[in-house]
Design a protein around this motif. Structure first.
Motif, PDB file in Angstrom:
ATOM      1  N   ARG A 115      41.658  37.022  41.992  1.00  0.00           N
ATOM      2  CA  ARG A 115      40.846  36.446  41.466  1.00  0.00           C
ATOM      3  C   ARG A 115      39.570  37.159  40.853  1.00  0.00           C
ATOM      4  NH1 ARG A 115      42.894  32.071  44.708  1.00  0.00           N
ATOM      5  NH2 ARG A 115      41.036  32.368  46.345  1.00  0.00           N
ATOM      6  N   GLU A 116      38.868  37.934  41.975  1.00  0.00           N
ATOM      7  CA  GLU A 116      37.872  38.529  41.505  1.00  0.00           C
ATOM      8  C   GLU A 116      38.227  39.655  40.545  1.00  0.00           C
ATOM      9  OE1 GLU A 116      34.065  39.505  40.912  1.00  0.00           O
ATOM     10  OE2 GLU A 116      34.564  37.855  42.404  1.00  0.00           O
ATOM     11  N   ARG A 117      39.191  40.323  40.650  1.00  0.00           N
ATOM     12  CA  ARG A 117      39.766  41.351  39.555  1.00  0.00           C
ATOM     13  C   ARG A 117      39.743  40.845  38.345  1.00  0.00           C
ATOM     14  NH1 ARG A 117      43.629  43.161  36.910  1.00  0.00           N
ATOM     15  NH2 ARG A 117      45.142  41.695  37.799  1.00  0.00           N
ATOM     16  N   LEU A 118      40.732  39.500  38.180  1.00  0.00           N
ATOM     17  CA  LEU A 118      40.670  38.775  36.958  1.00  0.00           C
ATOM     18  C   LEU A 118      39.204  38.566  36.383  1.00  0.00           C
ATOM     19  CD1 LEU A 118      43.812  36.738  37.822  1.00  0.00           C
ATOM     20  CD2 LEU A 118      43.598  38.807  36.241  1.00  0.00           C
ATOM     21  N   ARG A 119      38.525  37.913  37.143  1.00  0.00           N
ATOM     22  CA  ARG A 119      37.191  37.505  36.802  1.00  0.00           C
ATOM     23  C   ARG A 119      36.471  38.658  36.234  1.00  0.00           C
ATOM     24  NH1 ARG A 119      36.079  35.390  41.659  1.00  0.00           N
ATOM     25  NH2 ARG A 119      37.127  33.148  41.879  1.00  0.00           N
ATOM     26  N   ALA A 120      36.795  39.916  36.716  1.00  0.00           N
ATOM     27  CA  ALA A 120      35.920  41.205  36.063  1.00  0.00           C
ATOM     28  C   ALA A 120      36.694  41.473  34.851  1.00  0.00           C
ATOM     29  CB  ALA A 120      36.004  42.399  37.171  1.00  0.00           C
ATOM     30  N   GLU A 121      37.964  41.529  34.739  1.00  0.00           N
ATOM     31  CA  GLU A 121      38.584  41.888  33.620  1.00  0.00           C
ATOM     32  C   GLU A 121      38.160  40.855  32.475  1.00  0.00           C
ATOM     33  OE1 GLU A 121      40.550  44.438  32.958  1.00  0.00           O
ATOM     34  OE2 GLU A 121      40.007  45.286  34.546  1.00  0.00           O
TER      35      GLU A 121
ATOM     36  N   GLU B   9      35.066  39.362  32.122  1.00  0.00           N
ATOM     37  CA  GLU B   9      33.751  39.541  31.918  1.00  0.00           C
ATOM     38  C   GLU B   9      33.835  40.816  30.558  1.00  0.00           C
ATOM     39  OE1 GLU B   9      30.902  38.305  32.485  1.00  0.00           O
ATOM     40  OE2 GLU B   9      31.788  36.648  33.139  1.00  0.00           O
ATOM     41  N   LYS B  10      34.769  41.965  31.031  1.00  0.00           N
ATOM     42  CA  LYS B  10      34.918  42.789  30.060  1.00  0.00           C
ATOM     43  C   LYS B  10      35.302  42.632  28.795  1.00  0.00           C
ATOM     44  CE  LYS B  10      35.984  46.252  33.728  1.00  0.00           C
ATOM     45  NZ  LYS B  10      37.081  47.061  34.304  1.00  0.00           N
ATOM     46  N   ASP B  11      36.460  41.532  28.817  1.00  0.00           N
ATOM     47  CA  ASP B  11      36.875  41.114  27.661  1.00  0.00           C
ATOM     48  C   ASP B  11      35.772  40.638  26.757  1.00  0.00           C
ATOM     49  OD1 ASP B  11      39.478  42.350  28.182  1.00  0.00           O
ATOM     50  OD2 ASP B  11      40.202  40.291  28.831  1.00  0.00           O
ATOM     51  N   LEU B  12      34.974  39.461  27.403  1.00  0.00           N
ATOM     52  CA  LEU B  12      34.206  38.714  26.825  1.00  0.00           C
ATOM     53  C   LEU B  12      32.981  39.570  26.237  1.00  0.00           C
ATOM     54  CD1 LEU B  12      33.744  35.608  29.156  1.00  0.00           C
ATOM     55  CD2 LEU B  12      34.746  35.752  26.908  1.00  0.00           C
TER      56      LEU B  12
END
Length: 91
Positions: A18-24, A26-29
């Motif tokens: 979940r943390e990895r997906l949140r970080a990804e 954030e990068k996308d946004l």
């Protein structure tokens, strides 16, 4: 049984994912928040000679026959005909 070591490990792995997906996300946004030229989809890492200076009119000339050529190739494939050979000027 929810406090077993295996369950704890699985929970920890889910939290990491979940943390990895949140970080990804954030990068996308961050990337999407900036307007500008985008690479061609599917060719983001590939080399291209097409530059931003070439406009839609030039692209329309270069790719004017693409749809027709693609349609003709599809029709040949549907009829199981061989592809036509290009005529070489070196003969």
């Amino acid at each position: 049984m929810a406090d077993s070591p295996i369950e704890k490990q699985h929970q920890h792995e889910r939290e990491q994912e979940r943390e990895r997906l949140r970080a990804e996300e954030e990068k996308d946004l961050e990337v999407e928040s900036h307007r500008g030229p985008r690479p061609l989809e599917g060719f983001a890492g590939g080399h291209t000679t097409w530059t931003g200076a070439q406009d839609d009119e030039a692209a329309a000339r270069v790719h004017a026959g693409d749809a027709e050529a693609s349609w003709e190739a599809s029709e040949r494939q549907a009829r199981l005909e061989p592809e036509p050979h290009a005529v070489d000027d070196e003969d």
